[in-house]
Design a protein around this motif. Structure first.
Motif, short mmCIF file in Angstrom:
data_model
loop_
_atom_site.label_atom_id
_atom_site.label_comp_id
_atom_site.label_asym_id
_atom_site.label_seq_id
_atom_site.Cartn_x
_atom_site.Cartn_y
_atom_site.Cartn_z
N VAL A 2 0.85 -1.19 0.00
CA VAL A 2 0.00 0.00 0.00
C VAL A 2 0.89 1.24 0.00
O VAL A 2 1.86 1.33 0.74
CB VAL A 2 -0.91 0.02 1.23
N GLN A 3 0.54 2.16 -0.87
CA GLN A 3 1.24 3.46 -0.89
C GLN A 3 0.23 4.58 -0.74
O GLN A 3 -0.82 4.58 -1.39
CB GLN A 3 2.01 3.63 -2.19
N LEU A 4 0.55 5.52 0.12
CA LEU A 4 -0.28 6.69 0.34
C LEU A 4 0.60 7.92 0.14
O LEU A 4 1.64 8.04 0.79
CB LEU A 4 -0.86 6.69 1.75
N VAL A 5 0.18 8.80 -0.73
CA VAL A 5 0.97 9.98 -1.05
C VAL A 5 0.11 11.22 -0.89
O VAL A 5 -0.86 11.40 -1.63
CB VAL A 5 1.55 9.91 -2.47
N GLU A 6 0.48 12.08 0.07
CA GLU A 6 -0.27 13.30 0.32
C GLU A 6 0.26 14.45 -0.54
O GLU A 6 1.42 14.48 -0.92
CB GLU A 6 -0.15 13.73 1.80
N SER A 7 -0.63 15.40 -0.77
CA SER A 7 -0.25 16.63 -1.45
C SER A 7 -1.23 17.72 -1.04
O SER A 7 -2.27 17.44 -0.44
CB SER A 7 -0.26 16.45 -2.97
N GLY A 8 -0.86 18.97 -1.36
CA GLY A 8 -1.78 20.07 -1.12
C GLY A 8 -1.46 20.95 0.06
O GLY A 8 -2.15 21.95 0.30
N GLY A 9 -0.42 20.61 0.82
CA GLY A 9 -0.06 21.45 1.95
C GLY A 9 0.56 22.76 1.48
O GLY A 9 0.83 22.95 0.29
N GLY A 10 0.76 23.66 2.43
CA GLY A 10 1.37 24.94 2.08
C GLY A 10 1.18 25.96 3.17
O GLY A 10 0.80 25.63 4.30
N LEU A 11 1.43 27.20 2.81
CA LEU A 11 1.30 28.33 3.74
C LEU A 11 0.02 29.08 3.42
O LEU A 11 -0.26 29.41 2.26
CB LEU A 11 2.51 29.26 3.58
N VAL A 12 -0.77 29.36 4.46
CA VAL A 12 -2.04 30.06 4.28
C VAL A 12 -2.24 30.99 5.47
O VAL A 12 -1.73 30.73 6.57
CB VAL A 12 -3.20 29.05 4.15
N GLN A 13 -2.97 32.05 5.25
CA GLN A 13 -3.25 32.99 6.34
C GLN A 13 -4.42 32.50 7.19
O GLN A 13 -5.24 31.69 6.73
CB GLN A 13 -3.58 34.37 5.76
N THR A 14 -4.49 33.00 8.39
CA THR A 14 -5.60 32.69 9.28
C THR A 14 -6.92 32.99 8.58
O THR A 14 -7.08 34.05 7.96
CB THR A 14 -5.50 33.51 10.56
N GLY A 15 -7.85 32.05 8.68
CA GLY A 15 -9.13 32.19 8.02
C GLY A 15 -9.18 31.63 6.62
O GLY A 15 -10.27 31.53 6.03
N GLY A 16 -8.04 31.26 6.10
CA GLY A 16 -7.97 30.73 4.74
C GLY A 16 -8.34 29.25 4.67
O GLY A 16 -8.72 28.63 5.66
N SER A 17 -8.21 28.71 3.46
CA SER A 17 -8.59 27.32 3.19
C SER A 17 -7.48 26.59 2.44
O SER A 17 -6.71 27.22 1.70
CB SER A 17 -9.87 27.26 2.35
N LEU A 18 -7.42 25.30 2.64
CA LEU A 18 -6.55 24.41 1.88
C LEU A 18 -7.29 23.10 1.68
O LEU A 18 -8.13 22.71 2.51
CB LEU A 18 -5.25 24.12 2.64
N ARG A 19 -6.94 22.42 0.60
CA ARG A 19 -7.48 21.09 0.34
C ARG A 19 -6.33 20.12 0.20
O ARG A 19 -5.51 20.25 -0.72
CB ARG A 19 -8.33 21.08 -0.93
#
Length: 123
Positions: A2-19
């Motif tokens: 099994v392989q699991l690979v995450e993506s989508g992280g980063g820097l965001v300001q308070t109140g912002g969104s990420l997926r």
């Protein structure tokens, strides 16, 4: 394997969104529960959310309920975490994980882990 690979992280300001996304491969996940965890520096790994691959039943930690949404795309073998109204205390490395235990919400119940993706929320 099994392989699991995450993506989508980063820097965001308070109140912002990420997926965040997690690409899963290596087997069928029909009986699995898939989850997201996070770990901040100097802290233990913390359960965030989980979803049953079949049926889609979801579980959330109180700290993220109403702000984060876990989902999956069975056809793509993908897991997602939509994070809204982010706070500085959400800053951590986020991990995708897979468990053969139905409804698993603790780290020790998970058998497979991704390498993590970093999320930083600036104030």
């Amino acid at each position: 394997q099994v392989q699991l690979v995450e993506s989508g992280g980063g820097l965001v300001q308070t109140g912002g969104s990420l997926r965040l996304s997690c690409a899963a491969s290596g087997r069928t996940f029909g009986s699995f529960t898939m989850g997201w965890f996070r770990q901040a520096p100097g802290k233990e790994r913390e359960f965030i959310a989980a979803i049953r691959w079949i049926g889609g039943y979801t579980y959330y930690a109180d700290s993220v309920k109403g702000r984060f949404t876990i989902s999956r795309d069975n056809a793509k073998n993908a897991l997602y975490l939509q994070m809204n109204s982010l706070k500085p205390e959400d800053t951590a490395d986020y991990y995708c994980a897979g468990s053969r235990s139905l409804g698993a919400v603790t780290a020790d119940a998970y058998d497979y882990w991704g390498q993590g993706t970093q999320v930083t929320v600036s104030s």
